[in-house]
Design a protein around this motif. Sequence first.
Motif, PDB file in Angstrom:
ATOM      1  N   HIS B  68       0.832  -1.211   0.000  1.00  0.00           N
ATOM      2  CA  HIS B  68       0.000   0.000   0.000  1.00  0.00           C
ATOM      3  C   HIS B  68       0.861   1.253   0.000  1.00  0.00           C
ATOM      4  N   ASP B  69       0.580   2.143  -0.939  1.00  0.00           N
ATOM      5  CA  ASP B  69       1.346   3.378  -1.037  1.00  0.00           C
ATOM      6  C   ASP B  69       0.966   4.329   0.107  1.00  0.00           C
ATOM      7  N   ILE B  70       1.977   4.824   0.818  1.00  0.00           N
ATOM      8  CA  ILE B  70       1.702   5.642   2.004  1.00  0.00           C
ATOM      9  C   ILE B  70       1.057   6.977   1.638  1.00  0.00           C
ATOM     10  N   VAL B  71       1.295   7.478   0.418  1.00  0.00           N
ATOM     11  CA  VAL B  71       0.686   8.749   0.023  1.00  0.00           C
ATOM     12  C   VAL B  71      -0.723   8.523  -0.531  1.00  0.00           C
ATOM     13  N   GLN B  72      -0.861   7.476  -1.378  1.00  0.00           N
ATOM     14  CA  GLN B  72      -2.153   7.267  -2.024  1.00  0.00           C
ATOM     15  C   GLN B  72      -3.162   6.523  -1.148  1.00  0.00           C
ATOM     16  N   ALA B  73      -2.676   5.612  -0.334  1.00  0.00           N
ATOM     17  CA  ALA B  73      -3.593   4.863   0.532  1.00  0.00           C
ATOM     18  C   ALA B  73      -3.065   4.865   1.968  1.00  0.00           C
ATOM     19  N   PRO B  74      -2.993   6.055   2.584  1.00  0.00           N
ATOM     20  CA  PRO B  74      -2.360   6.144   3.908  1.00  0.00           C
ATOM     21  C   PRO B  74      -3.046   5.266   4.957  1.00  0.00           C
ATOM     22  N   GLY B  75      -4.372   5.152   4.876  1.00  0.00           N
ATOM     23  CA  GLY B  75      -5.100   4.372   5.871  1.00  0.00           C
ATOM     24  C   GLY B  75      -4.668   2.915   5.855  1.00  0.00           C
ATOM     25  N   LYS B  76      -4.650   2.311   4.648  1.00  0.00           N
ATOM     26  CA  LYS B  76      -4.270   0.901   4.543  1.00  0.00           C
ATOM     27  C   LYS B  76      -2.808   0.705   4.908  1.00  0.00           C
ATOM     28  N   ALA B  77      -1.952   1.634   4.469  1.00  0.00           N
ATOM     29  CA  ALA B  77      -0.519   1.510   4.760  1.00  0.00           C
ATOM     30  C   ALA B  77      -0.272   1.608   6.262  1.00  0.00           C
ATOM     31  N   LEU B  78      -0.895   2.592   6.913  1.00  0.00           N
ATOM     32  CA  LEU B  78      -0.646   2.795   8.346  1.00  0.00           C
ATOM     33  C   LEU B  78      -1.191   1.639   9.181  1.00  0.00           C
ATOM     34  N   ALA B  79      -2.243   0.981   8.677  1.00  0.00           N
ATOM     35  CA  ALA B  79      -2.801  -0.146   9.411  1.00  0.00           C
ATOM     36  C   ALA B  79      -1.802  -1.306   9.485  1.00  0.00           C
ATOM     37  N   GLU B  80      -0.865  -1.356   8.528  1.00  0.00           N
ATOM     38  CA  GLU B  80       0.129  -2.436   8.492  1.00  0.00           C
ATOM     39  C   GLU B  80       1.424  -2.050   9.197  1.00  0.00           C
ATOM     40  N   LEU B  81       1.442  -0.839   9.743  1.00  0.00           N
ATOM     41  CA  LEU B  81       2.709  -0.275  10.228  1.00  0.00           C
ATOM     42  C   LEU B  81       2.693  -0.056  11.743  1.00  0.00           C
ATOM     43  N   GLY B  82       3.735  -0.557  12.408  1.00  0.00           N
ATOM     44  CA  GLY B  82       3.938  -0.240  13.817  1.00  0.00           C
ATOM     45  C   GLY B  82       5.191   0.605  13.928  1.00  0.00           C
ATOM     46  N   VAL B  83       5.161   1.638  14.773  1.00  0.00           N
ATOM     47  CA  VAL B  83       6.314   2.528  14.858  1.00  0.00           C
ATOM     48  C   VAL B  83       6.741   2.736  16.303  1.00  0.00           C
ATOM     49  N   VAL B  84       8.057   2.717  16.529  1.00  0.00           N
ATOM     50  CA  VAL B  84       8.610   3.180  17.799  1.00  0.00           C
ATOM     51  C   VAL B  84       9.518   4.350  17.465  1.00  0.00           C
ATOM     52  N   PHE B  85       9.089   5.537  17.846  1.00  0.00           N
ATOM     53  CA  PHE B  85       9.859   6.728  17.512  1.00  0.00           C
ATOM     54  C   PHE B  85      11.057   6.867  18.449  1.00  0.00           C
ATOM     55  N   GLN B  86      11.991   7.673  18.000  1.00  0.00           N
ATOM     56  CA  GLN B  86      13.202   7.868  18.798  1.00  0.00           C
ATOM     57  C   GLN B  86      12.878   8.581  20.113  1.00  0.00           C
ATOM     58  N   GLN B  87      12.088   9.655  20.021  1.00  0.00           N
ATOM     59  CA  GLN B  87      11.735  10.350  21.259  1.00  0.00           C
ATOM     60  C   GLN B  87      10.566   9.623  21.909  1.00  0.00           C
ATOM     61  N   PRO B  88      10.539   9.616  23.239  1.00  0.00           N
ATOM     62  CA  PRO B  88       9.469   8.897  23.938  1.00  0.00           C
ATOM     63  C   PRO B  88       8.117   9.516  23.610  1.00  0.00           C
ATOM     64  N   THR B  89       7.105   8.677  23.433  1.00  0.00           N
ATOM     65  CA  THR B  89       5.792   9.194  23.066  1.00  0.00           C
ATOM     66  C   THR B  89       4.699   8.701  24.003  1.00  0.00           C
ATOM     67  N   LEU B  90       5.081   8.203  25.176  1.00  0.00           N
ATOM     68  CA  LEU B  90       4.060   7.772  26.132  1.00  0.00           C
ATOM     69  C   LEU B  90       3.644   8.954  26.999  1.00  0.00           C
ATOM     70  N   ASP B  91       2.391   8.937  27.458  1.00  0.00           N
ATOM     71  CA  ASP B  91       1.945   9.941  28.421  1.00  0.00           C
ATOM     72  C   ASP B  91       2.428   9.528  29.795  1.00  0.00           C
ATOM     73  N   LEU B  92       3.328  10.325  30.368  1.00  0.00           N
ATOM     74  CA  LEU B  92       3.951   9.934  31.638  1.00  0.00           C
ATOM     75  C   LEU B  92       2.941   9.863  32.777  1.00  0.00           C
ATOM     76  N   ASP B  93       1.911  10.700  32.737  1.00  0.00           N
ATOM     77  CA  ASP B  93       0.972  10.761  33.857  1.00  0.00           C
ATOM     78  C   ASP B  93      -0.146   9.733  33.766  1.00  0.00           C
ATOM     79  N   LEU B  94      -0.203   9.012  32.639  1.00  0.00           N
ATOM     80  CA  LEU B  94      -1.206   7.962  32.520  1.00  0.00           C
ATOM     81  C   LEU B  94      -0.545   6.618  32.836  1.00  0.00           C
ATOM     82  N   THR B  95      -1.374   5.639  33.179  1.00  0.00           N
ATOM     83  CA  THR B  95      -0.829   4.318  33.463  1.00  0.00           C
ATOM     84  C   THR B  95      -0.474   3.611  32.158  1.00  0.00           C
TER      85      THR B  95
END
Lengths: 272, 254
Positions: B68-95
């Motif tokens: 799936h092309d990320i530009v033409q079909a972003p929804g389908k492409a993103l559904a197949e994609l898991g990402v761990v970014f370099q900077q932390p992206t968790l909410d610290l105050d949530l469990t």
Amino acid sequence: MTGRQLNVWGTAFQGIVAREVLRFIHQRERFLGALVRPLVWLFVFAAGFRAALGIAIIPPYETYIPYEVYIVPGLIGMIQLFNGMQGSLSMVYDREMGSMRILLTSPLPRAFLLVARLLGGVVVSILQVAAFLLIVRLYGIDLPVWAPLTVLPALLLNGLMLGALGMVLASTIRQLENFAGVMNFVVFPLFFLSSALYPLYRMEEAGPLLWWLCSLNPFTHGVESIRFALYGRVDGLALAVVAGSTLLFAALAVRGYSPARGMGSRAPSAAG
Amino acid sequence: MTVPALEVEGLRHGYGGNRLALEDVGFRVMPGAFTCLLGPNGAGKSTLFALATGLLRPNAGRVRIHGHDIVQAPGKALAELGVVFQQPTLDLDLTVLQNLRYFAALHGIGRREADRRIETELTRLSLFERRGEKVRALNGGHRRRVEIARALLHRPTLLLLDEPTVGLDIPARRTLIRHVHALCAEDGIAVLWATHLIDEIDPATDHVVVLHRGRVRACGPVAAVNAETGCASVAESFDRLTAARPAADVEAAA
């Protein structure tokens, strides 16, 4: 749209709003700050001003009113103004840009995600207003019994407008240092050049330029829509201006976060 | 023929100015392959990640995720994609649980199903007992593990990790590397692991893509790349390929 799709959107929407509310509950200082600010204005500023400023009978009021009564809608507007700006401030934080990425890598359409997040912020601002109105009532200020209900649509619309404005600012402002400028160049002018503290006819007496600025300020119309809604009435002009501004700001915000514009950031911060 | 989990083709991107951040970048990651994206700081790794996750739109070229092309079909492409970014992206105050439920909701996974998957993923990373704690109370290694568990909740075929071991101590790094390798071997997940730390590569099983100054200098299994550069180890190959002036202009092996 199929039923399953609707389900997916509904789940995502609930999740986004629930997160905003949870974050708000966990940040007690933010809640206190949001309440203390308008209460200081009410208890100190308004009490002192009461003697200095008499207010003629203007709609929606039907009798002479003390200044404390006049200022309540303006302070409600202030709560929503600060909440909208605070939302954008937190988006500018690097950590927040991180969680923005998580939001934007959801497979759902970006405009939907941003609007859901916007509504999450509005729900939080309505909780803050509810607490404020409770204190106002305990303090002995007279409002119609149904005011907390009739004001809801105005709160929703005004909150959307200010939240969208905050999003536009967050997508344009690159650095946190620049954000101090937002207080000086956005929050203060919006608040002081509005009908929050003094009725517009007073501004007209002060000079035509001031009056024009206040009349063009969308926040003035936000405050007026809240003022009328508290008394179960509708100010058509104010409502139209707020709705129009909301659409404009929301469109700009969605554009600000489009991939073609790089999510409002230029080169990735690490540039790796 | 198997569909590549990630297919990058003729990718070019610049932020204005003379230098391009990425120039004619192309490579593939097949299902079940652990691929290291190697490159010094400034090589263009983060730009590649921003393009692959749809946060940026490329000037030219395409990225396909599971076809799936990320530009033409972003929804389908993103559904197949898991990402761990370099900077932390968790909410610290949530469990931990609240963070994971939020993410599951973003992917439209209902509460009951979400809780089931959260239990599975957290148990695998031995963090299930800590689900009720605020993220703030977890150390860096545990936070990373939560982020990996989160990236797998929607069962992606491709997992992107941008320098996930930054700031972790050696045991935590090892645990993480072992876990992600197991995901490839056992679940057939394709992994693109960006790093500039050579010792994170397992020369026996891993593939590498060497990125330098916005261009792919080499790609393929470690042994093939070493053969091509005439070096004995991946570290030597890396040094040679990312030298200020490459000894030989090694073309991409793709």
